[in-house]
Structures are given as structure tokens and as C-alpha cells.
Design a protein around this motif. Structure first.
Motif, mmCIF file in Angstrom:
data_model
loop_
_atom_site.group_PDB
_atom_site.id
_atom_site.type_symbol
_atom_site.label_atom_id
_atom_site.label_comp_id
_atom_site.label_asym_id
_atom_site.label_seq_id
_atom_site.Cartn_x
_atom_site.Cartn_y
_atom_site.Cartn_z
ATOM 1 N N THR A 11 88.723 47.200 29.290
ATOM 2 C CA THR A 11 88.446 47.937 30.522
ATOM 3 C C THR A 11 89.724 48.574 31.057
ATOM 4 O OG1 THR A 11 86.616 46.464 31.073
ATOM 5 C CG2 THR A 11 87.557 47.742 32.881
ATOM 6 N N LEU A 12 90.803 47.790 31.104
ATOM 7 C CA LEU A 12 92.087 48.324 31.578
ATOM 8 C C LEU A 12 92.629 49.393 30.640
ATOM 9 C CD1 LEU A 12 93.746 45.035 32.838
ATOM 10 C CD2 LEU A 12 92.736 46.873 34.211
ATOM 11 N N PHE A 13 92.397 49.220 29.343
ATOM 12 C CA PHE A 13 92.809 50.232 28.368
ATOM 13 C C PHE A 13 92.099 51.551 28.641
ATOM 14 C CE2 PHE A 13 91.662 52.479 24.475
ATOM 15 C CZ PHE A 13 92.916 52.850 24.022
ATOM 16 N N PHE A 14 90.774 51.492 28.783
ATOM 17 C CA PHE A 14 90.004 52.708 29.048
ATOM 18 C C PHE A 14 90.475 53.383 30.328
ATOM 19 C CE2 PHE A 14 86.378 50.825 26.453
ATOM 20 C CZ PHE A 14 86.578 51.679 25.394
ATOM 21 N N LEU A 15 90.672 52.597 31.383
ATOM 22 C CA LEU A 15 91.121 53.173 32.649
ATOM 23 C C LEU A 15 92.527 53.752 32.537
ATOM 24 C CD1 LEU A 15 89.839 50.579 35.264
ATOM 25 C CD2 LEU A 15 89.130 52.963 35.037
ATOM 26 N N GLY A 16 93.434 53.005 31.935
ATOM 27 C CA GLY A 16 94.822 53.461 31.826
ATOM 28 C C GLY A 16 94.971 54.714 30.988
ATOM 29 N N ILE A 17 94.414 54.695 29.793
ATOM 30 C CA ILE A 17 94.511 55.860 28.901
ATOM 31 C C ILE A 17 93.752 57.040 29.489
ATOM 32 C CG2 ILE A 17 93.937 56.751 26.612
ATOM 33 C CD1 ILE A 17 96.298 54.833 26.620
ATOM 34 N N GLY A 18 92.588 56.757 30.076
ATOM 35 C CA GLY A 18 91.789 57.831 30.666
ATOM 36 C C GLY A 18 92.500 58.524 31.807
ATOM 37 N N LEU A 19 93.010 57.743 32.739
ATOM 38 C CA LEU A 19 93.718 58.334 33.884
ATOM 39 C C LEU A 19 94.999 59.039 33.449
ATOM 40 C CD1 LEU A 19 93.189 55.536 36.553
ATOM 41 C CD2 LEU A 19 92.154 57.827 36.505
ATOM 42 N N PHE A 20 95.722 58.447 32.506
ATOM 43 C CA PHE A 20 96.928 59.091 31.995
ATOM 44 C C PHE A 20 96.591 60.450 31.373
ATOM 45 C CE2 PHE A 20 99.941 59.924 28.537
ATOM 46 C CZ PHE A 20 101.137 59.936 29.253
ATOM 47 N N SER A 21 95.514 60.507 30.583
ATOM 48 C CA SER A 21 95.113 61.767 29.950
ATOM 49 C C SER A 21 94.683 62.806 30.973
ATOM 50 C CB SER A 21 93.971 61.525 28.956
ATOM 51 O OG SER A 21 94.418 60.782 27.862
ATOM 52 N N ILE A 22 93.950 62.376 31.981
ATOM 53 C CA ILE A 22 93.517 63.309 33.026
ATOM 54 C C ILE A 22 94.725 63.876 33.773
ATOM 55 C CG2 ILE A 22 92.345 63.481 35.261
ATOM 56 C CD1 ILE A 22 90.304 61.452 34.169
ATOM 57 N N ILE A 23 95.634 63.005 34.185
ATOM 58 C CA ILE A 23 96.782 63.442 34.986
ATOM 59 C C ILE A 23 97.708 64.343 34.167
ATOM 60 C CG2 ILE A 23 98.876 62.648 36.151
ATOM 61 C CD1 ILE A 23 97.169 60.164 37.006
ATOM 62 N N THR A 24 98.103 63.884 32.982
ATOM 63 C CA THR A 24 99.070 64.666 32.203
ATOM 64 C C THR A 24 98.475 65.972 31.711
ATOM 65 O OG1 THR A 24 98.553 63.430 30.186
ATOM 66 C CG2 THR A 24 100.445 62.686 31.479
ATOM 67 N N ASN A 25 97.294 65.916 31.131
ATOM 68 C CA ASN A 25 96.705 67.142 30.579
ATOM 69 C C ASN A 25 96.209 68.071 31.680
ATOM 70 O OD1 ASN A 25 96.915 66.820 27.582
ATOM 71 N ND2 ASN A 25 95.931 64.896 28.122
ATOM 72 N N GLY A 26 95.817 67.528 32.824
ATOM 73 C CA GLY A 26 95.500 68.368 33.968
ATOM 74 C C GLY A 26 96.742 69.119 34.446
ATOM 75 N N PHE A 27 97.879 68.405 34.488
ATOM 76 C CA PHE A 27 99.149 69.039 34.851
ATOM 77 C C PHE A 27 99.507 70.134 33.844
ATOM 78 C CE2 PHE A 27 103.761 69.145 34.103
ATOM 79 C CZ PHE A 27 104.183 69.674 35.314
ATOM 80 N N TYR A 28 99.341 69.846 32.550
ATOM 81 C CA TYR A 28 99.666 70.840 31.527
ATOM 82 C C TYR A 28 98.792 72.085 31.674
ATOM 83 C CZ TYR A 28 101.921 66.846 29.228
ATOM 84 O OH TYR A 28 102.676 65.754 28.935
ATOM 85 N N SER A 29 97.567 71.901 32.129
ATOM 86 C CA SER A 29 96.643 73.026 32.270
ATOM 87 C C SER A 29 97.024 73.958 33.409
ATOM 88 C CB SER A 29 95.221 72.515 32.514
ATOM 89 O OG SER A 29 94.774 71.782 31.412
ATOM 90 N N ILE A 30 97.617 73.417 34.468
ATOM 91 C CA ILE A 30 97.910 74.248 35.637
ATOM 92 C C ILE A 30 99.376 74.639 35.755
ATOM 93 C CG2 ILE A 30 95.938 73.369 36.942
ATOM 94 C CD1 ILE A 30 97.892 71.585 38.499
ATOM 95 N N SER A 31 100.247 73.997 34.993
ATOM 96 C CA SER A 31 101.683 74.274 35.099
ATOM 97 C C SER A 31 102.067 75.500 34.277
ATOM 98 C CB SER A 31 102.471 73.067 34.588
ATOM 99 O OG SER A 31 103.844 73.363 34.509
ATOM 100 N N SER A 32 103.029 76.244 34.781
ATOM 101 C CA SER A 32 103.510 77.410 34.026
ATOM 102 C C SER A 32 104.262 76.978 32.766
ATOM 103 C CB SER A 32 104.408 78.281 34.908
ATOM 104 O OG SER A 32 105.538 77.544 35.334
ATOM 105 N N GLU A 33 104.835 75.791 32.784
ATOM 106 C CA GLU A 33 105.539 75.243 31.618
ATOM 107 C C GLU A 33 104.672 74.228 30.869
ATOM 108 O OE1 GLU A 33 108.831 75.867 30.490
ATOM 109 O OE2 GLU A 33 108.599 77.606 31.793
ATOM 110 N N GLY A 34 103.379 74.242 31.136
ATOM 111 C CA GLY A 34 102.470 73.240 30.584
ATOM 112 C C GLY A 34 102.450 73.167 29.067
#
Length: 123
Positions: free
Chosen positions: A7-30
Motif C-alpha cells: 500500500t505504501l509502495f503504491f502511494l509513494g511511487i504513485g505520488l512521486f510519479s504524479i508530482i515529478t511528471n506533472g512538473f515536467y509537463s508544465i515546466s519550460s525545462e521539463g
């Protein structure tokens, strides 16, 4: 115990992927940052391929987070949700490995398949 770890794995990896890849999607240096994180891809991969990877990993993050939340609140069919989530993630990693035929993508695929089998066997 193992269920809590998953459960913690799913939450940790999931949130990390959302935050980092969401940042990459909106950042000019993404794209540049995404290349640094996603080193499992060959170095000569195109910007379009990196964008596709970022989108796929963002979507995977959503599924993994939803799976973790459903496991955390004790949703009655969390085993089937976990199995479906890891099935989709494993299929994605297999396609990625076959497309790039690069040793690091095969490592990513192997880890995904091991996690899928772990859940399939009932953990």
C-alpha cells in the motif's frame, strides 16, 4: 505487514510519479529534467518520446495512487484493483522494452513483472 508495504509502495511511487511528471509537463525545462530522471531510456531518444514517457508515467502515477488509496481505506476488492493496476503497468513496461530494445528498459520491465507476480500470488 506485506500488504501495508505494498500500500505504501503504491502511494509513494504513485505520488512521486504524479508530482515529478506533472512538473515536467508544465515546466519550460521539463524535457531536460525528464531526461535526467528517466535514464532507463536510451540517450538518443527524441523529445517527443520523452513527452510520451512523461505522460505515460503521469497516468501510471494516477493509477498507482488510486490503487494505494483504495488499499488504504480497505476497499473490498483492493486485490483486483492492485492486479489490474500492476497488469497495466507491466504491459506498458513490456511495450517500452520491446520498442527501445535497450538494456535499462528491460530492467524496468523485469521489476514491473516481479511486482505483478508478487500481487498475482496473493500479496
Amino acid at each position: 505487514m506485506i500488504s501495508t508495504i505494498l500500500t505504501l509502495f503504491f502511494l509513494g511511487i504513485g505520488l512521486f510519479s504524479i508530482i515529478t511528471n506533472g512538473f515536467y509537463s508544465i515546466s519550460s525545462e521539463g524535457i531536460r529534467y525528464a531526461r535526467i530522471q528517466h535514464k532507463e531510456l536510451p540517450q538518443d531518444v527524441t523529445d517527443l518520446n520523452i513527452k510520451i514517457k512523461v505522460i505515460c508515467m503521469f497516468i501510471s502515477g494516477l493509477f498507482l495512487t488510486l490503487c494505494g488509496v483504495s488499499r488504504m481505506i480497505g476497499y473490498s476488492s483492493h486485490a483486483s484493483i492492485s492486479l489490474i493496476t500492476m497488469s497495466l503497468f507491466s504491459v506498458y513496461s513490456v511495450f517500452e522494452a520491446l520498442y527501445y530494445m535497450y538494456w535499462r528498459t528491460f530492467g524496468f520491465m523485469s521489476i514491473s513483472i516481479v511486482l505483478f507476480l508478487f500481487i498475482f500470488l496473493g500479496y
